[in-house]
Design a protein around this motif. Structure first.
Motif, PDB file in Angstrom:
ATOM      1  N   ALA A 116       0.833  -1.203   0.000  1.00  0.00           N
ATOM      2  CA  ALA A 116       0.000   0.000   0.000  1.00  0.00           C
ATOM      3  C   ALA A 116       0.865   1.250   0.000  1.00  0.00           C
ATOM      4  CB  ALA A 116      -0.912  -0.007   1.222  1.00  0.00           C
ATOM      5  N   ASN A 117       1.967   1.172   0.747  1.00  0.00           N
ATOM      6  CA  ASN A 117       2.869   2.309   0.783  1.00  0.00           C
ATOM      7  C   ASN A 117       3.526   2.540  -0.569  1.00  0.00           C
ATOM      8  OD1 ASN A 117       3.478   4.267   2.583  1.00  0.00           O
ATOM      9  ND2 ASN A 117       4.592   2.928   3.982  1.00  0.00           N
ATOM     10  N   GLU A 118       3.849   1.431  -1.228  1.00  0.00           N
ATOM     11  CA  GLU A 118       4.433   1.572  -2.568  1.00  0.00           C
ATOM     12  C   GLU A 118       3.447   2.257  -3.501  1.00  0.00           C
ATOM     13  OE1 GLU A 118       5.510  -2.369  -3.679  1.00  0.00           O
ATOM     14  OE2 GLU A 118       7.258  -2.408  -2.368  1.00  0.00           O
ATOM     15  N   ALA A 119       2.198   1.824  -3.407  1.00  0.00           N
ATOM     16  CA  ALA A 119       1.167   2.428  -4.258  1.00  0.00           C
ATOM     17  C   ALA A 119       1.025   3.914  -3.945  1.00  0.00           C
ATOM     18  CB  ALA A 119      -0.165   1.719  -4.042  1.00  0.00           C
ATOM     19  N   TRP A 120       1.069   4.229  -2.659  1.00  0.00           N
ATOM     20  CA  TRP A 120       0.933   5.637  -2.278  1.00  0.00           C
ATOM     21  C   TRP A 120       2.096   6.462  -2.814  1.00  0.00           C
ATOM     22  CZ3 TRP A 120       4.360   8.385   0.862  1.00  0.00           C
ATOM     23  CH2 TRP A 120       3.969   9.705   1.121  1.00  0.00           C
ATOM     24  N   MET A 121       3.304   5.915  -2.671  1.00  0.00           N
ATOM     25  CA  MET A 121       4.463   6.669  -3.132  1.00  0.00           C
ATOM     26  C   MET A 121       4.397   6.930  -4.634  1.00  0.00           C
ATOM     27  SD  MET A 121       7.670   5.270  -0.928  1.00  0.00           S
ATOM     28  CE  MET A 121       8.856   6.458  -1.508  1.00  0.00           C
ATOM     29  N   LEU A 122       3.960   5.900  -5.361  1.00  0.00           N
ATOM     30  CA  LEU A 122       3.868   6.068  -6.815  1.00  0.00           C
ATOM     31  C   LEU A 122       2.879   7.165  -7.180  1.00  0.00           C
ATOM     32  CD1 LEU A 122       3.985   2.368  -7.970  1.00  0.00           C
ATOM     33  CD2 LEU A 122       5.493   4.184  -8.741  1.00  0.00           C
ATOM     34  N   THR A 123       1.698   7.084  -6.598  1.00  0.00           N
ATOM     35  CA  THR A 123       0.689   8.082  -6.957  1.00  0.00           C
ATOM     36  C   THR A 123       1.085   9.464  -6.447  1.00  0.00           C
ATOM     37  OG1 THR A 123      -0.544   7.506  -4.975  1.00  0.00           O
ATOM     38  CG2 THR A 123      -1.236   6.474  -7.023  1.00  0.00           C
ATOM     39  N   ARG A 124       1.731   9.473  -5.287  1.00  0.00           N
ATOM     40  CA  ARG A 124       2.143  10.756  -4.725  1.00  0.00           C
ATOM     41  C   ARG A 124       3.175  11.410  -5.617  1.00  0.00           C
ATOM     42  NH1 ARG A 124       1.189  14.648  -3.768  1.00  0.00           N
ATOM     43  NH2 ARG A 124       1.695  16.054  -2.075  1.00  0.00           N
ATOM     44  N   GLN A 125       4.078  10.575  -6.086  1.00  0.00           N
ATOM     45  CA  GLN A 125       5.130  11.153  -6.910  1.00  0.00           C
ATOM     46  C   GLN A 125       4.599  11.601  -8.265  1.00  0.00           C
ATOM     47  OE1 GLN A 125       8.730   8.907  -7.417  1.00  0.00           O
ATOM     48  NE2 GLN A 125       9.904  10.773  -7.301  1.00  0.00           N
ATOM     49  N   LEU A 126       3.497  11.010  -8.685  1.00  0.00           N
ATOM     50  CA  LEU A 126       2.869  11.484  -9.905  1.00  0.00           C
ATOM     51  C   LEU A 126       2.181  12.816  -9.668  1.00  0.00           C
ATOM     52  CD1 LEU A 126       1.404   8.144 -11.233  1.00  0.00           C
ATOM     53  CD2 LEU A 126       3.091   9.551 -12.367  1.00  0.00           C
ATOM     54  N   GLY A 127       2.198  13.252  -8.421  1.00  0.00           N
ATOM     55  CA  GLY A 127       1.614  14.552  -8.113  1.00  0.00           C
ATOM     56  C   GLY A 127       0.162  14.462  -7.688  1.00  0.00           C
ATOM     57  N   TYR A 128      -0.392  13.259  -7.549  1.00  0.00           N
ATOM     58  CA  TYR A 128      -1.788  13.144  -7.155  1.00  0.00           C
ATOM     59  C   TYR A 128      -1.905  13.318  -5.649  1.00  0.00           C
ATOM     60  CZ  TYR A 128      -2.004  10.846 -11.712  1.00  0.00           C
ATOM     61  OH  TYR A 128      -1.891  10.548 -13.032  1.00  0.00           O
ATOM     62  N   GLU A 129      -3.021  13.909  -5.275  1.00  0.00           N
ATOM     63  CA  GLU A 129      -3.250  14.115  -3.855  1.00  0.00           C
ATOM     64  C   GLU A 129      -4.415  13.244  -3.410  1.00  0.00           C
ATOM     65  OE1 GLU A 129      -3.574  18.302  -3.447  1.00  0.00           O
ATOM     66  OE2 GLU A 129      -1.465  18.610  -3.926  1.00  0.00           O
ATOM     67  N   ASN A 130      -4.738  13.356  -2.126  1.00  0.00           N
ATOM     68  CA  ASN A 130      -5.873  12.622  -1.558  1.00  0.00           C
ATOM     69  C   ASN A 130      -5.659  11.118  -1.546  1.00  0.00           C
ATOM     70  OD1 ASN A 130      -6.935  15.100  -1.480  1.00  0.00           O
ATOM     71  ND2 ASN A 130      -8.570  14.741  -2.963  1.00  0.00           N
ATOM     72  N   ASN A 131      -4.442  10.683  -1.513  1.00  0.00           N
ATOM     73  CA  ASN A 131      -4.183   9.257  -1.411  1.00  0.00           C
ATOM     74  C   ASN A 131      -3.564   8.940  -0.054  1.00  0.00           C
ATOM     75  OD1 ASN A 131      -5.006   8.539  -4.105  1.00  0.00           O
ATOM     76  ND2 ASN A 131      -3.176   9.621  -4.793  1.00  0.00           N
TER      77      ASN A 131
END
Lengths: 207, 196, 178
Positions: A116-131
């Motif tokens: 889950a943390n990996e998924a969060w880091m990926l989406t976060r680094q894509l600049g997405y918020e609310n994850n």
């Protein structure tokens, strides 16, 4: 052939292509490594099982649980209303609408917090918020929500309050049974109060 | 992915080392193209040698196309690439002063270093002039600070200002550049010079 | 080359279009690696700030120019991207000069003027260019070329101002070049 004709033969088709394709407006890699590290260190991405359980019980429409485990595991057990996006499919085009939005609160979960943390880091680094990431993952969820242990009699009052809440949530959530009911709501529920805009770092310029 | 240093994929010291490597390539290309000769550079203003125009615009459209395609492929985030801020007044006045310096001195700062590296004494003197000019600007900074900071427009892209997409503007610029190249070849035939 | 055999001998130089493509690739590399274009006058500014600070440390507070520079740059002004890049330019130009056999100490000028006149004009041109590059926030490479590659409005304006002015005044300086 004259060099400038060669040049024209290269740049005109390239120019036509670039004029014809839509502009790339996605923002890959918005966060720098140090900004991400800062967020990781402050553990802002974690959301406690209690909060999630509370939202599930209240059928909060802004909650979007995302199961990043494999499809098989997802079918065996999942949290109510969760959708399954195995981490391997995370970056596929069809899911980008789920991550790149500001209405819902995505909570990733896996057995522990690792995937889950990996998924969060990926989406976060894509600049997405609310994850967000479910703290402790499903293992912790079982421990605290579905099979809460009564605290020792010497524990402080807060521990008992927590236990009572967990007990209640456990009953509401059917104590370990597989639930597949989806809160299909898109009402004007309050948006989760988020979120600091990432400060953008640019290269220094000047001739 | 890119830009590498902004995304901290390379360290600051690596970045500086790569700056040296990139500079070396820059100097090599400038010198091999003839930018170390002031009379060759000045030729563009009299039509006898249009090398400046050709190299300059070919370089600009190549890099522009490269960046647009890199962005398309997600290799570089154009939001993180430095776009020069536009201060309208100082851009125009500064450009006019530089233009005057160009036709007088025959070099621009980059090419003067290039010329100096192969032993052009006029280029070295030009560099001394550059230092004096920058110092002069610094010494009297308070006098022209107002002009320096006037008419700030942010960092707009020319494509946005014209209401075009980046790609369409790029195509137009390519066509304009190719048109100029044809005109340049014509000018070189019309105003030939013997050995200089 | 081949197509323009009526003009001067230019075969010893790279074909300008090939040179341009290579220049564009170097500029692309700079943007990809460091998120910035090429530049030259910024390195000179670093040098000036270093000298000024060394000679008169109080200037950091007194001079708006040095102050402005210090605010936007941390650390040693000589340990900056542009300074390293310009050192590279010296090396790269020198290497190319070796290969092409162009290494020679000389003053290049039109036969119609003396060396001294050429040097005086070079000095004057340098002063103007140095001044203008600070006002315009970059020279032909930093503002015009790099700015054009990232489609900066300011880059295009500066480019047109530089070349437009040089064209406009070309007539008055023709003896120096032709």
């Amino acid at each position: 052939m004259k060099p400038r004709i060669w040049l024209a033969l290269f740049v005109i088709p390239l120019g036509l292509i670039i004029a014809a394709v839509p502009q790339n407006t996605s923002h890959p890699y918005k966060l720098t490594a140090s900004q991400l590290l800062e967020e990781v260190n402050t553990r802002t991405q974690f959301i406690t099982p209690e909060t999630v359980a509370d939202m599930i019980v209240k059928k909060d429409p802004t909650l979007q649980l995302i199961d990043v485990r494999s499809q098989g595991e997802f079918e065996k057990f999942s949290l109510p209303g969760a959708i399954n996006i195995p981490i391997a499919d995370l970056l596929s085009e069809e899911h980008s609408g789920i991550f790149d939005q500001d209405a819902k609160m995505n909570v990733f979960y896996s057995n522990s917090t690792l995937m889950a943390n990996e998924a969060w880091m990926l989406t976060r680094q894509l600049g997405y918020e609310n994850n967000y990431v479910l703290e402790g993952g499903l293992n912790y969820w079982f421990e605290v929500i579905l099979n809460p242990q009564e605290p020792a009699s010497t524990s402080p009052d807060e521990e008992f309050a927590k236990y009572d809440f967990r007990k209640g949530a456990s009953q509401a959530l059917g104590g370990g049974t597989v639930s597949a009911q989806t809160p299909e709501t898109n009402s004007a529920a309050p948006k989760p109060a988020i979120k600091a805009t990432p400060k953008k770092k640019k290269a220094a310029g000047g001739c | 992915m890119g830009p590498l240093s902004v995304n901290e994929l390379i360290s600051e010291n690596t970045n500086l080392f790569l700056a040296f490597v990139i500079g070396t390539a820059f100097g090599f290309v400038l010198e091999s193209s003839g930018f170390s000769s002031s009379r060759k550079l000045a030729g563009v203003f009299y039509g006898y040698d249009m090398v400046v125009l050709k190299v300059f615009f070919t370089g600009a459209i190549t890099a522009m196309l490269g960046l647009l395609f890199f962005s398309l492929f997600g290799w570089v985030d154009l939001d993180l690439v430095y776009v020069n801020p536009t201060y309208l007044t100082s851009a125009i006045v500064g450009g006019i002063i530089m233009g005057l310096g160009f036709i007088m001195g025959g070099y621009c700062p980059g090419t003067s270093f290039c010329g100096a590296s192969i032993g052009k004494i006029d280029a070295m003197v030009f560099i001394i002039g550059l230092f004096l000019g920058v110092s002069l600007f610094g010494a009297g900074y308070d006098w022209w600070e107002k002009m320096y900071l006037a008419k700030f427009l942010g960092s707009p892209k020319i494509s946005e200002s014209l209401g075009l997409s980046d790609g369409v503007f790029a195509l137009l610029l390519i066509l304009v550049a190719l048109g100029m190249f044809w005109a340049a070849e014509w000018a070189e035939k019309k105003f030939p010079r013997e050995e200089y | 080359m081949g197509e323009s055999n009526n003009t001067i001998k230019r075969t010893k130089y790279l074909n300008p279009y090939l040179g341009g493509v290579l220049l564009g690739l170097v500029l692309l590399a700079a943007n990809f690696v460091s998120g910035r274009g090429l530049g030259a006058s910024g390195a000179i500014k670093s040098g000036v700030v270093t000298v000024v600070t060394a000679v008169n440390p109080a200037s950091v507070e007194n001079s708006g120019f040095v102050k402005e520079y210090r605010e936007s740059h941390t650390g040693n002004p000589m340990k900056t991207w542009l300074v390293f890049e310009m050192l590279g330019v010296l090396v790269g130009g020198f290497i190319s000069g070796i290969f092409a056999g162009r290494l020679k100490l000389k003053v290049e000028h039109s036969p119609k003027i003396t060396s001294n006149k050429r040097l005086t004009l070079a000095l004057g041109g340098g002063v103007l260019f140095g001044f203008g590059s600070q006002l315009g926030r970059g020279c032909t490479s930093g503002s015009a070329l790099s700015g054009m590659a990232v489609l900066s409005l300011g880059g295009f304006i500066t480019m047109m101002a530089i070349f437009g002015t040089a064209f406009a005044f070309a007539y008055f300086f023709r003896k120096n070049w032709i």
